[in-house]
Write a protein that holds these residues in place. Structure first.
Motif, PDB file in Angstrom:
ATOM      1  N   LYS A  36       0.727  -1.201   0.121  1.00 32.77           N
ATOM      2  CA  LYS A  36      -0.093   0.040  -0.061  1.00 32.77           C
ATOM      3  C   LYS A  36       0.853   1.289  -0.041  1.00 32.77           C
ATOM      4  O   LYS A  36       0.586   2.233  -0.861  1.00 32.77           O
ATOM      5  N   ALA A  37       1.914   1.415   0.666  1.00 34.51           N
ATOM      6  CA  ALA A  37       2.787   2.341   0.760  1.00 34.51           C
ATOM      7  C   ALA A  37       3.428   2.688  -0.510  1.00 34.51           C
ATOM      8  O   ALA A  37       3.709   3.801  -0.993  1.00 34.51           O
TER       9      ALA A  37
ATOM     10  N   SER B  37       2.564   1.847  -3.442  1.00 33.70           N
ATOM     11  CA  SER B  37       1.507   2.173  -4.351  1.00 33.70           C
ATOM     12  C   SER B  37       1.195   3.603  -4.095  1.00 33.70           C
ATOM     13  O   SER B  37       0.854   4.329  -5.358  1.00 33.70           O
ATOM     14  N   GLU B  38       0.983   4.041  -2.924  1.00 30.60           N
ATOM     15  CA  GLU B  38       0.782   5.611  -2.686  1.00 30.60           C
ATOM     16  C   GLU B  38       1.719   6.293  -3.155  1.00 30.60           C
ATOM     17  O   GLU B  38       1.523   7.316  -3.601  1.00 30.60           O
TER      18      GLU B  38
ATOM     19  N   ALA C 133       1.566   6.276  -6.961  1.00 30.30           N
ATOM     20  CA  ALA C 133       0.362   7.286  -7.478  1.00 30.30           C
ATOM     21  C   ALA C 133       0.954   8.576  -7.207  1.00 30.30           C
ATOM     22  O   ALA C 133       0.476   9.681  -8.325  1.00 30.30           O
ATOM     23  N   ALA C 134       1.554   9.149  -6.317  1.00 29.90           N
ATOM     24  CA  ALA C 134       2.059  10.338  -6.052  1.00 29.90           C
ATOM     25  C   ALA C 134       2.866  10.856  -7.250  1.00 29.90           C
ATOM     26  O   ALA C 134       3.038  12.087  -7.510  1.00 29.90           O
TER      27      ALA C 134
ATOM     28  N   LYS D 124      -1.644   5.931 -12.935  1.00 26.61           N
ATOM     29  CA  LYS D 124      -2.058   6.748 -11.684  1.00 26.61           C
ATOM     30  C   LYS D 124      -3.288   5.705 -11.154  1.00 26.61           C
ATOM     31  O   LYS D 124      -3.480   5.541 -10.267  1.00 26.61           O
TER      32      LYS D 124
ATOM     33  N   TYR E 114      -2.408   2.519  -9.915  1.00 23.04           N
ATOM     34  CA  TYR E 114      -1.929   2.698  -8.645  1.00 23.04           C
ATOM     35  C   TYR E 114      -2.833   2.720  -7.748  1.00 23.04           C
ATOM     36  O   TYR E 114      -3.047   2.269  -6.477  1.00 23.04           O
ATOM     37  N   ILE E 115      -3.957   3.461  -7.924  1.00 30.66           N
ATOM     38  CA  ILE E 115      -5.112   3.793  -7.092  1.00 30.66           C
ATOM     39  C   ILE E 115      -5.881   2.364  -6.959  1.00 30.66           C
ATOM     40  O   ILE E 115      -6.234   1.933  -5.766  1.00 30.66           O
TER      41      ILE E 115
ATOM     42  N   ILE F 188      -3.784   0.334  -4.291  1.00 26.44           N
ATOM     43  CA  ILE F 188      -4.166   1.108  -3.099  1.00 26.44           C
ATOM     44  C   ILE F 188      -5.758   0.423  -2.382  1.00 26.44           C
ATOM     45  O   ILE F 188      -5.604   0.067  -1.315  1.00 26.44           O
TER      46      ILE F 188
END
Length: 425
Positions: A228-229, A231-232, A235-236, A244, A247-248, A251
């Motif tokens: 999750k980290a 992927s966040e 995404a950023a 993106k 990635y969402i 998450i």
């Protein structure tokens, strides 16, 4: 041995009764007077004929002296025949009195055989009544023996079966090897021990399962958190568009997995939902029977119960009382005080033993699943009784409060009053 003794005693008493009846039936009372005594009386009367009215008899016989006209001149005692007709009917002895060669009167000598028969009748009646009384006492003693050796053990088996059906396997079935059902009750207690062993094994398995779930949850949550980290972060840093969006999605799926793992960790708590609780209205006097049923060893002192209507599930409330008393038996083993308090909404049953209670820092957690106090070391138990009891009380709209009392552990079961009850208003 006791059965043979009882049967022998009954046969002896019966034979005694038959023997008395046979002896009475065969007894012959001769309708004859003592000739010597009769002659002596006649002779004395003839000698004292001129002063017969003032004569003082010393023979002891019952007789009457009549003159030639049938008038009574003398009688030795009351209650005997005074006329010839009465004497004939009573079969008395009638003789002539002669003085100076002439018949001057008659003497009636009372027949005592009727009194002898009456005496025999009274003796026979007394003996038969005594024998019947002995028979009654023997039957009463035998009934007490049967009640103690047959009826009472079966009642205990009934209570034992109720405890087993309620899941309370901590109370043993006491047995008396001298009892007719000693081996029978021993088999039932062996069954309880096996069920208890199976319950403990199940509790250990559940505890192992809980530990396994906790371990797997930790092992799964760690990599999921990393995914999750990352992927966040991705995404950023993504410029947008399809990357993106992917990635969402990762998450969101990671969050979904985390939620599922959390649900898996708490899933064991849902097992209680299989135990249905259906409250209904009962009268408060039924609590006395329930408390006595749970107080298997009779340690409790139960006062009068206030009259009111209660909103409870009778079966589940019985299980609550069973668990409370079973805990007191196991960990305290002392006498138990029971008291009742009430207000406009609740009837509170306060149950306190004399075992000294538990540590204060353990009280907030004592109702948790699989939680047991430090004083339980070496004592069998799964740590489920108070947890289940607390669940049942909440489902019935009541409350279970556990605290240290003046003498020992104090458990207060607060039961909701029925809306139809006028008590406390």
């Amino acid at each position: 041995m006791k059965n043979r003794l009882f049967i022998s005693s009954m046969v002896f008493v019966f034979i005694t009764e038959i023997a008395m009846l046979v002896i009475f039936a065969m007894q012959k009372i001769e309708n004859r007077q003592d000739a010597v005594a009769v002659n002596e009386v006649v002779h004395l009367v003839q000698e004292n004929w001129n002063i017969i009215s003032s004569y003082n008899d010393r023979t002891g016989l019952g007789y009457v002296v009549l003159d030639s006209k049938g008038e009574v001149l003398y009688k030795s005692r009351d209650g005997i025949s005074e006329t010839i007709n009465q004497a004939v009917l009573h079969k008395d002895t009638i003789l002539d009195i002669c003085t100076d060669g002439k018949t001057t009167g008659k003497i009636i000598i009372y027949n005592e055989s009727a009194q002898e028969i009456q005496g025999w009748k009274q003796k026979a009646v007394i003996i038969i009544i005594s024998a019947i009384t002995v028979q009654f006492i023997l039957c009463a003693l035998y009934f007490i023996y049967i009640k103690k050796t047959v009826i009472y053990p079966f009642n205990r088996l009934k209570d034992f079966a109720r405890h087993i059906a309620g899941g309370n396997l901590d109370i043993p079935l006491e047995m008396d090897r001298q009892n007719l059902f000693g081996a029978f009750t021993e088999s039932f207690d062996i069954m309880r021990s096996e069920l208890k062993r199976a319950q403990l094994a199940e509790a250990e398995a559940n505890a192992s399962k809980k530990e396994l779930v906790a371990k797997l949850s930790h092992d799964i949550k760690t990599p999921v958190a990393s995914i999750k980290a990352v992927s966040e972060l991705g995404a950023a840093l993504a410029d947008g568009g399809k990357d993106k969006e992917n990635y969402i999605k990762i998450i969101n799926k990671a969050g979904q997995i985390d939620a599922l793992v959390t649900n898996l960790f708490t899933a064991t708590l849902d097992e209680l939902k299989q135990l249905s609780v259906v409250p209904s209205v009962i009268e408060s006097r039924e609590l006395e029977e329930m408390l006595h049923g749970s107080d298997y060893f009779g340690y409790a002192s139960i006062p009068g119960i206030p009259d009111c209507l209660l909103h409870v599930d009778r079966l589940r409330l019985q299980q609550v009382f069973d668990n409370i008393f079973a805990n007191s038996y196991k960990y305290a083993g002392t006498k138990i005080d029971v008291d009742f308090l009430s207000d406009s909404k609740n009837l509170k049953i306060i149950i306190e033993d004399y075992g000294g209670g538990i540590k204060e820092d353990e009280l907030p957690f004592i109702k948790e699943k699989f939680r047991r106090g430090d004083n339980t070391e070496g004592i069998d138990g799964a740590g489920l009784g108070l947890f289940i009891s607390d669940y049942f009380m909440k489902e019935m709209g009541g409350e279970l409060v556990i605290e240290n009392g003046k003498n020992g552990l104090k458990v207060t079961a607060s039961i909701l009053l029925s809306r139809n009850s006028n008590y406390g208003r």
